[in-house]
Design a protein around this motif. Sequence first.
Motif, short mmCIF file in Angstrom:
data_model
loop_
_atom_site.label_atom_id
_atom_site.label_comp_id
_atom_site.label_asym_id
_atom_site.label_seq_id
_atom_site.Cartn_x
_atom_site.Cartn_y
_atom_site.Cartn_z
N SER A 248 -33.24 -64.51 2.51
CA SER A 248 -34.62 -64.46 2.04
C SER A 248 -34.86 -65.46 0.92
O SER A 248 -34.00 -65.69 0.07
CB SER A 248 -34.97 -63.04 1.56
OG SER A 248 -34.08 -62.59 0.56
N GLN B 136 -29.73 -64.84 -0.91
CA GLN B 136 -31.14 -64.83 -1.28
C GLN B 136 -31.44 -65.81 -2.42
O GLN B 136 -30.73 -65.85 -3.42
CB GLN B 136 -31.54 -63.42 -1.71
CG GLN B 136 -32.97 -63.28 -2.21
CD GLN B 136 -33.29 -61.87 -2.65
OE1 GLN B 136 -32.64 -60.93 -2.23
NE2 GLN B 136 -34.29 -61.72 -3.51
N ASP C 5 -35.91 -59.16 9.52
CA ASP C 5 -37.02 -59.20 8.56
C ASP C 5 -37.54 -60.63 8.49
O ASP C 5 -36.82 -61.54 8.05
CB ASP C 5 -36.53 -58.74 7.18
CG ASP C 5 -37.68 -58.56 6.18
OD1 ASP C 5 -38.78 -59.09 6.44
OD2 ASP C 5 -37.46 -57.90 5.15
N SER D 119 -39.41 -55.98 10.45
CA SER D 119 -40.35 -56.18 9.35
C SER D 119 -41.14 -57.47 9.60
O SER D 119 -40.56 -58.55 9.70
CB SER D 119 -39.62 -56.26 8.02
OG SER D 119 -39.02 -55.03 7.70
N GLU E 68 -27.69 -57.65 11.25
CA GLU E 68 -28.86 -57.59 10.38
C GLU E 68 -29.12 -58.97 9.77
O GLU E 68 -28.21 -59.58 9.20
CB GLU E 68 -28.64 -56.56 9.26
CG GLU E 68 -28.36 -55.16 9.81
CD GLU E 68 -28.11 -54.14 8.72
OE1 GLU E 68 -28.52 -54.39 7.55
OE2 GLU E 68 -27.50 -53.10 9.00
N ASN F 67 -32.02 -61.18 7.37
CA ASN F 67 -33.20 -61.17 6.52
C ASN F 67 -33.66 -62.60 6.29
O ASN F 67 -32.97 -63.39 5.65
CB ASN F 67 -32.88 -60.49 5.18
CG ASN F 67 -34.13 -60.23 4.34
OD1 ASN F 67 -35.14 -60.90 4.48
ND2 ASN F 67 -34.05 -59.25 3.45
N ARG G 296 -36.91 -63.15 5.10
CA ARG G 296 -38.14 -62.92 4.34
C ARG G 296 -38.50 -64.15 3.49
O ARG G 296 -37.67 -64.71 2.78
CB ARG G 296 -37.95 -61.71 3.44
CG ARG G 296 -39.19 -61.23 2.69
CD ARG G 296 -38.81 -60.06 1.80
NE ARG G 296 -39.94 -59.49 1.12
CZ ARG G 296 -40.68 -58.48 1.59
NH1 ARG G 296 -40.37 -57.92 2.75
NH2 ARG G 296 -41.70 -58.00 0.91
N ASN H 187 -28.32 -62.13 4.39
CA ASN H 187 -29.62 -62.18 3.72
C ASN H 187 -29.90 -63.60 3.28
O ASN H 187 -29.22 -64.14 2.40
CB ASN H 187 -29.60 -61.23 2.52
CG ASN H 187 -30.97 -61.09 1.86
OD1 ASN H 187 -31.83 -61.96 1.97
ND2 ASN H 187 -31.17 -59.98 1.15
#
Length: 396
Positions: free
Chosen positions: A238, A212, A287, A313, A259, A261, A263, A236
């Motif tokens: 994001s 991130q 997401d 999301s 999973e 992400n 974002r 992740n």
Amino acid sequence: MPGEAHISCLFPEILAIIFGYLDVREKGRAARVCRAWREASYHRSVWRGVEAKLHLRKANSSLFPSLVTRGIRRVQILSLRRSLSHVLQGMPNIQSLNLSGCFNLTDIGLANAFQHEIPTLIVLNLSLCKQVTDNSLWKIAQYLKNLESLDLGGCSNITNTGLLVIARGLHGLKSLNLRSCRHISDHGIGYLAGLSGETAKGTKQLEDLVLQDCQKLSDNALMSVAKGLLKLNNLNLSFCCGITDTGMINLSRMPSLRELNLRSCDNITDIGIAHLAECGGHFTTLDVSFCDKVGDASLGHLAQGMYNLTNMSLSSCQITDDGLGKLVRNLRSLTTLNIGQCVKVTDTGLALIADNLPRLRCIDLYGCTKITTVGLEKIMQLPCLSVLNLGLWHKR
């Protein structure tokens, strides 16, 4: 009454089982009631899994022997005014050490603490320890070879050199958090993936990777991830604005990845989601909140390719009731759906959700300004719904 058993008559083993259900503070209070309760409360089963939260200030000779006696092996340091070495000397079988937010922790402090191998330590959290640099990673890789989880979130002085050190020494690492390590680039991810050719085997066992807000990363980093980190389960990305649609092609071909992400990845569009969905049957969580170039076309792709999604999301995405209809008619196993600030969604979209998602447990409708009590009444009839976020919604 005469003949009735009193709690003081219970065997210590029974007391220990009872004390095991108490929170940490109540466990401590029970130990002060009487000698019998104190002995029972020191049974290791009472403290199994407990993390001791400590302020390292003045010397306390009984602290660490007390923790060891109770079998406590997880420690969080809330404030650090003494040498960290006191913890490691006092708890030779420590399993987890959380130093998150210890702003005064330095490389010198860590070097003084890590003077020999600590084979039992498998979890180390250094998040927000902003004075920590690559120099500390040399010590960690040398003495914590069994480490499985390392959190460096917010350690903004970590560079690609530090990742090379990790890739050379921490081969059993399963979880790595590099949030806001803004010096990290594609080259560093290549080290982790074992693709650098600089005698670094890489962290091939990684299952959870947080990148991130690593602003220097590009799609080349995702190519390395896809080639080298074949056990990765959770990624992740994001706020990684350098990631584009092209990078999604590599991620879609990682069967271990569950999973993802994305974002606030501003350069992800409907095309990138189409790439993901092409081979995306392995994903369970996605997401794409605040990706303002993601719209109804993406929901059509997801409906056709990501048929195992359970958590979705889409907050602040450019979606409408039509797109929601495509999604929910095909992905009926969704349990979590976040569509907060999707201002084009109306009661029609809520009715589609209510009719097609019988397993839905959580929905976020914060900032959905076009919904009314009519749509909410339908949503609230869902049999499994336990979390409904309306935020500042006003009754209409």
